[in-house]
Design a protein around this motif. Structure first.
Motif, mmCIF file in Angstrom:
data_model
loop_
_atom_site.group_PDB
_atom_site.id
_atom_site.type_symbol
_atom_site.label_atom_id
_atom_site.label_comp_id
_atom_site.label_asym_id
_atom_site.label_seq_id
_atom_site.Cartn_x
_atom_site.Cartn_y
_atom_site.Cartn_z
ATOM 1 N N LEU A 48 3.805 -7.992 -10.906
ATOM 2 C CA LEU A 48 4.358 -7.742 -9.571
ATOM 3 C C LEU A 48 5.355 -8.835 -9.200
ATOM 4 O O LEU A 48 5.524 -9.168 -8.040
ATOM 5 N N SER A 50 8.573 -10.669 -8.098
ATOM 6 C CA SER A 50 9.513 -10.295 -7.032
ATOM 7 C C SER A 50 8.762 -9.693 -5.860
ATOM 8 O O SER A 50 7.744 -9.041 -6.021
ATOM 9 N N SER A 51 9.284 -9.946 -4.672
ATOM 10 C CA SER A 51 8.666 -9.368 -3.483
ATOM 11 C C SER A 51 9.245 -8.006 -3.150
ATOM 12 O O SER A 51 8.895 -7.413 -2.158
ATOM 13 N N VAL A 52 10.159 -7.525 -3.976
ATOM 14 C CA VAL A 52 10.656 -6.165 -3.773
ATOM 15 C C VAL A 52 9.493 -5.233 -4.090
ATOM 16 O O VAL A 52 8.870 -5.335 -5.137
ATOM 17 N N LYS A 53 9.172 -4.349 -3.143
ATOM 18 C CA LYS A 53 7.953 -3.574 -3.266
ATOM 19 C C LYS A 53 8.051 -2.547 -4.394
ATOM 20 O O LYS A 53 9.108 -2.004 -4.668
ATOM 21 N N PRO A 54 6.903 -2.246 -5.000
ATOM 22 C CA PRO A 54 6.912 -1.322 -6.137
ATOM 23 C C PRO A 54 7.310 0.112 -5.763
ATOM 24 O O PRO A 54 7.670 0.872 -6.644
ATOM 25 N N GLU A 56 9.797 0.595 -3.860
ATOM 26 C CA GLU A 56 11.162 0.434 -3.399
ATOM 27 C C GLU A 56 12.097 0.398 -4.611
ATOM 28 O O GLU A 56 13.017 1.181 -4.726
ATOM 29 N N ASN A 81 -5.100 -4.929 -11.778
ATOM 30 C CA ASN A 81 -4.897 -5.087 -10.331
ATOM 31 C C ASN A 81 -3.486 -4.670 -9.939
ATOM 32 O O ASN A 81 -3.267 -4.114 -8.868
ATOM 33 N N THR A 85 -2.347 -1.914 -7.274
ATOM 34 C CA THR A 85 -1.443 -2.232 -6.167
ATOM 35 C C THR A 85 -0.269 -1.266 -6.157
ATOM 36 O O THR A 85 0.133 -0.755 -5.111
ATOM 37 N N LYS A 88 -1.168 2.071 -4.618
ATOM 38 C CA LYS A 88 -1.514 2.200 -3.196
ATOM 39 C C LYS A 88 -0.283 2.345 -2.310
ATOM 40 O O LYS A 88 -0.397 2.736 -1.164
ATOM 41 N N PHE A 89 0.887 2.051 -2.847
ATOM 42 C CA PHE A 89 2.085 2.207 -2.016
ATOM 43 C C PHE A 89 2.504 3.669 -1.939
ATOM 44 O O PHE A 89 2.503 4.364 -2.951
ATOM 45 N N ASN A 90 2.834 4.101 -0.737
ATOM 46 C CA ASN A 90 3.311 5.465 -0.581
ATOM 47 C C ASN A 90 4.605 5.638 -1.351
ATOM 48 O O ASN A 90 5.510 4.814 -1.250
ATOM 49 N N VAL A 92 8.153 6.969 -2.229
ATOM 50 C CA VAL A 92 9.290 7.502 -1.480
ATOM 51 C C VAL A 92 10.166 8.294 -2.438
ATOM 52 O O VAL A 92 10.244 7.986 -3.612
ATOM 53 N N ASN A 93 10.768 9.294 -1.899
ATOM 54 C CA ASN A 93 11.556 10.165 -2.750
ATOM 55 C C ASN A 93 13.001 10.116 -2.276
ATOM 56 O O ASN A 93 13.452 10.951 -1.530
ATOM 57 N N ILE A 94 13.676 9.090 -2.700
ATOM 58 C CA ILE A 94 15.022 8.883 -2.183
ATOM 59 C C ILE A 94 15.986 8.787 -3.341
ATOM 60 O O ILE A 94 15.687 8.153 -4.353
#
Lengths: 118, 347, 426
Positions: A48, A50-54, A56, A81, A85, A88-90, A92-94
């Protein structure tokens, strides 16, 4: 060994270091790494990073050992883990434009390079 | 006006103590016993229209029947809110309150609340299923319990947003809810550290997940002589599931003889597990319970022998408490039969 | 080491003919400041705007927030190693324009994030809604690469803050506060009966847009080390971190580090605040092991009884946090950790990416995944069209009426892991 789905990383380093390019998404990279770790490879960078979310960024590069040893339990815990993690992130479909995709690739590359020490 | 139905036991209804715990559920108009305090707290916003009184032994010894009876009584009044208890530290009363409060919420879709002491066995069983207010450990804490339960109950009935457990007084239920504290985080951290340094009690804002870790046993001395058993939570059972092990929240485990069984086939074994896609386990149950491989190893002399029985349950949603109880029984049998090592497989 | 902070309380900020601070009002000569900022040849243009508490203004995407400060007495200048020489700072006197900040915005990458609302529900979650902000919108020259762009923007912020700070150099503060850290031996003599406490400050250090600098050094290249708390008040640590808006530590957070402040408040009364251990959050797992080995070793070396550990960012820093906690506890030193949570939108998921039984005293800044509705505000400084693609935003986040539905993580500073806010979760 670098495991990545980021072609920017692949193109830059494929002739220099051991790379496994994954034609898939962020999760596919994690899962490939997990399978390798269960075979006895050691995880060398945090999945994981970078703080760029998975949910994103579509891109992920990580490093595992080139040589296989005994099963490393710390590696197993961290990768498992990380997959939890990720899940658990929603999602996105972009559809990103090229500029944004390029930026995501660049950030992934620089985060990887901070560990490669190049 | 919000219509309320309350559930209480024989003791709080003044019917009697343990000697009257056998009485079946009955319904009375209006409020009974602790209902008075709730009614006063509700003022004109809500009215307790009926009270269900049931003996603790009756409920716990006839669980399914009693639950159905109480649900039918609740349904008949079609209330806007259901309150069970509070049960304080009374164990069977707590289990009854938790069971019925959760059932009213899930099966009737009616806002529901209960309350009990945090160490009541009903607390761990139901706090994640229904809003459960943390009370003191005896009926002397009734006033305090009503003070916390009544406002939360009204909020639930009105469909208002429920704040965090710390604000509303319910037991943490695994759902994290944001709220504003009185002090900023750094100040809370300093305060917590001072308490920790002084050996005083402090409360973490985020309890770490439960680590019930077991230290591994020393390595098996000579695996080529060892008797190895297989135990699984992957639900592998003889075809037809003879013991009817539940597909989730298993209440039992099975013991199956595999003497002479060299391979688990589609025709002979399957999984009872309801938490994963069963196609591959049903096609070849060795994928979950590797009997075939162990038979090979047995033949090659790489292990001593495969134990004659294997044990199986379904891990899907099964309470940790049940799992621990199964494990204790299974462990005893394995030990008695001189098994040297166990391979545990999950899904 | 002893530092006196002089607070000049700011109640308004305006553009004016001459830059000055008078009666609690900052006046800014835009052209003068502009010419200073544009000395950087990598910047094509800069515009300034103002955002004050209560105004119907949304600033986004926010890169950094910086408090204007100036050295009045003592060695060195603000932001040593970056703007000023690498003189050791943290002693003498420093003036602070309290209640004001410089906010830098600008898209370095297409998914840049960070929202500050000056009014409405969003304003409650960010501390910067309470400040009189000078907002800078910088545009780079054509073709400038992202690393140079980030650097140009970062320096533009420091320069503007230093420029405003300079205006306060000769002003008598409304109030002063003194902070002093004794040497280890002097401290032991002064407070023999008080528990000794250190602060372990974790810094985000993972590459472009994820970096923190200490006296100008990229902190991923440091080994865990010691620093006086007052050095940090003079800008020894600055932020180059532009991701994970809700739990990144802006330069403002570093200058006003709340753990340092609240430990000083108890210093000499209930505890003896010994000093600060800074450590990093690198990508390489061996680096994490080494850095946490060192932070625990330094805590032991200082002979402290307890530490507070603060975190920065999402995901892998959870691993650093737990390593620090576990190793320091193993030395018999009590810990309290400050973090935030990603428990999913419904709050039911596992909050942290790592955990350990020794982490039994946790302060949380709240669940960053919780969803919030932000109404349309009259004015947007920056760009808003990106919210669909940032962390915490999602397809359809931006509604036709201008309101947005997002996760808290888009709000700058919302779930800060230094414990800057009152937000928590249970």
């Amino acid at each position: 060994m670098v495991i990545t789905n980021n072609d920017l990383v692949n193109n830059k380093y494929k002739d220099l270091i051991n790379i496994k390019f994954i034609d898939g998404n962020y999760r596919d990279v994690l899962v490939f790494a997990r399978d390798k770790i269960h075979e006895g490879y050691e995880l060398l960078t945090h999945p994981l990073s970078s703080s760029v979310k998975p949910n994103e960024t579509p891109f992920k590069s990580l490093i595992i050992s080139d040589l296989k040893g005994e099963l490393n339990l710390d590696s197993v815990i961290v990768i498992e883990n990380s997959i939890m993690t990720y899940d658990k992130f929603n999602k996105v479909n972009i559809r990103f434009n090229e500029k944004v995709i390029g930026d995501f690739k660049l950030i992934d590359l620089t985060v990887l390079e901070s560990a490669l020490n190049i | 006006m919000i219509k309320v139905v309350q559930y209480i036991n024989q003791f709080f209804a003044n019917v009697g103590g343990e000697e009257m715990a056998h009485i079946p559920a009955e319904i009375r108009e209006g409020h009974v016993g602790p209902g008075l305090a709730f009614q006063q707290a509700f003022k004109d916003e809500a009215e307790i229209v009926a009270t269900i009184v049931c003996g603790d032994s009756y409920f716990n010894e006839n669980l399914d029947k009693a639950k159905a009876e109480v649900l039918a009584m609740v349904k008949q009044y079609n209330p806007d809110l259901f309150i069970a208890g509070p049960a304080f530290n009374a164990g069977r009363y707590g289990v009854a309150c938790g069971t019925i409060a959760a059932a009213v919420k899930e099966e009737l879709g009616i806002p529901s609340i209960t309350g009990m002491y945090k160490e009541n066995p009903g607390a761990d069983m139901f706090k994640n299923k229904v809003y459960m207010v943390s009370t003191k450990n005896s009926a002397a804490g009734m006033r305090d319990a009503v003070k916390k339960m009544a406002p939360l109950a009204l909020k639930l009935a009105k469909g208002e947003k429920i704040g965090s457990s710390a604000e509303e007084g319910y037991m943490p239920n695994g759902i994290r809810v944001n709220f504003f504290e009185k002090e900023r985080g750094s100040k809370r951290a300093v305060g917590m550290l001072l308490k920790k340094l002084a050996g005083k009690e402090f409360e973490t804002e985020f309890p770490m997940p439960d680590f019930d870790r077991v230290d591994p046993n020393p390595a098996v001395k000579d695996i080529t002589k060892a008797k190895i058993a297989l135990v699984t939570s992957g639900g592998i059972v003889p075809k037809g599931n003879p013991d009817h092990i539940e597909s989730s929240s298993a209440s039992k485990y099975g013991e199956y003889d595999i003497e002479g069984v060299m391979d688990l086939t589609e025709e002979t074994f399957e999984t009872a597990h309801g938490g994963y896609d069963p196609i591959y386990a049903n096609a070849d149950s060795d994928r979950v319970l590797p009997v075939d491989i162990l038979r090979d190893l047995e033949k090659e002399g790489k292990i001593g022998s495969l134990y004659r029985y294997y044990y199986s349950t379904v891990g899907n949603g099964t309470a940790v408490k049940s799992a621990k109880a199964f494990a204790a029984e299974i462990g005893k049998k394995l030990k008695a039969d001189g098994v040297d090592a166990v391979i545990l497989t999950s899904t | 080491m002893k530092l006196e902070l002089g607070y000049i309380y700011i109640k308004d900020i305006q553009f004016g003919e001459t830059s000055k601070v008078e009666n609690g009002i900052i006046y800014v000569n835009k052209d003068e400041l502009k010419s200073i900022i544009l000395e950087d040849q990598n910047l094509k243009s800069v515009e300034f705007d103002l955002a004050k508490p209560g105004e119907s203004v949304r600033i986004t995407p926010v890169k950094d927030v910086i408090e204007p400060r100036v050295k009045v007495e003592g060695p060195g200048g603000i932001f040593p190693g970056m703007l000023s020489k690498v003189e050791t700072v943290g002693s003498g006197k420093t003036n602070v324009l309290k209640g004001a900040a410089v906010v830098t915005t600008g898209k370095i990458v297409g998914f840049q994030e960070g929202i500050i609302d000056m009014t409405g529900p969003g304003a409650e979650y960010t501390p910067f809604s309470k400040l009189n902000n000078l907002v800078m919108i910088c545009e780079p020259i054509d073709g400038l690469k992202q690393p140079e762009h980030e650097k140009a923007l970062r320096f533009a912020g420091y320069k503007a803050a230093a420029y405003l700070g300079e205006l306060a150099k000769n002003i008598t503060p409304d109030e002063t506060e003194t902070f002093e850290t004794l040497s280890v031996t002097e401290g032991m003599k002064a407070y023999p009966e008080l528990p000794r406490v250190a602060y372990v400050l974790m810094l985000q250090t993972q590459g472009l847009l994820h970096d923190t600098y200490v006296y100008g050094v990229d902190a991923k290249r440091i080994i865990s080390t010691l620093i006086y708390p007052t050095e940090i008040m003079d800008g020894a640590i600055v932020s180059g971190n532009c991701v994970s808006a809700c739990d990144k530590n802006t330069t403002y957070h570093h200058l006003n580090n709340p753990v340092i402040h609240d430990l000083f408040e108890q210093h000499g009364k209930t505890l003896n605040f010994v000093g600060v251990i800074i450590t990093n959050e690198n990508v390489y797992l061996a680096d994490k092991e080494r850095s946490s080995n060192w932070s625990s070793k330094l805590a032991e070396f200082l002979g402290v009884d307890g530490v507070i550990i603060s975190q920065e960012g999402f995901g892998n820093p959870d691993t650093d946090l737990i390593m620090n906690c576990k190793k320091i506890e193993a030395k018999g030193i009590k810990t309290v950790i400050i973090t935030d949570e990603y428990a999913g939108r419904d709050g039911s998921s596992q909050s942290l990416a790592d955990a350990d039984v020794s982490a039994n005293a946790v302060v949380t800044g709240g669940n960053a995944n919780e969803v919030i509705n932000l109404p349309k505000l009259d004015k947007v400084i920056g760009h808003i069209n990106y919210v669909d693609i940032i962390a915490g935003g999602f397809d359809g986040s931006l509604h036709e009426d201008g309101s947005i539905t997002v996760e808290l993580q888009v709000i700058t500073g919302a779930t800060n892991e230094m414990g800057f806010n009152k937000l928590s979760a249970r």
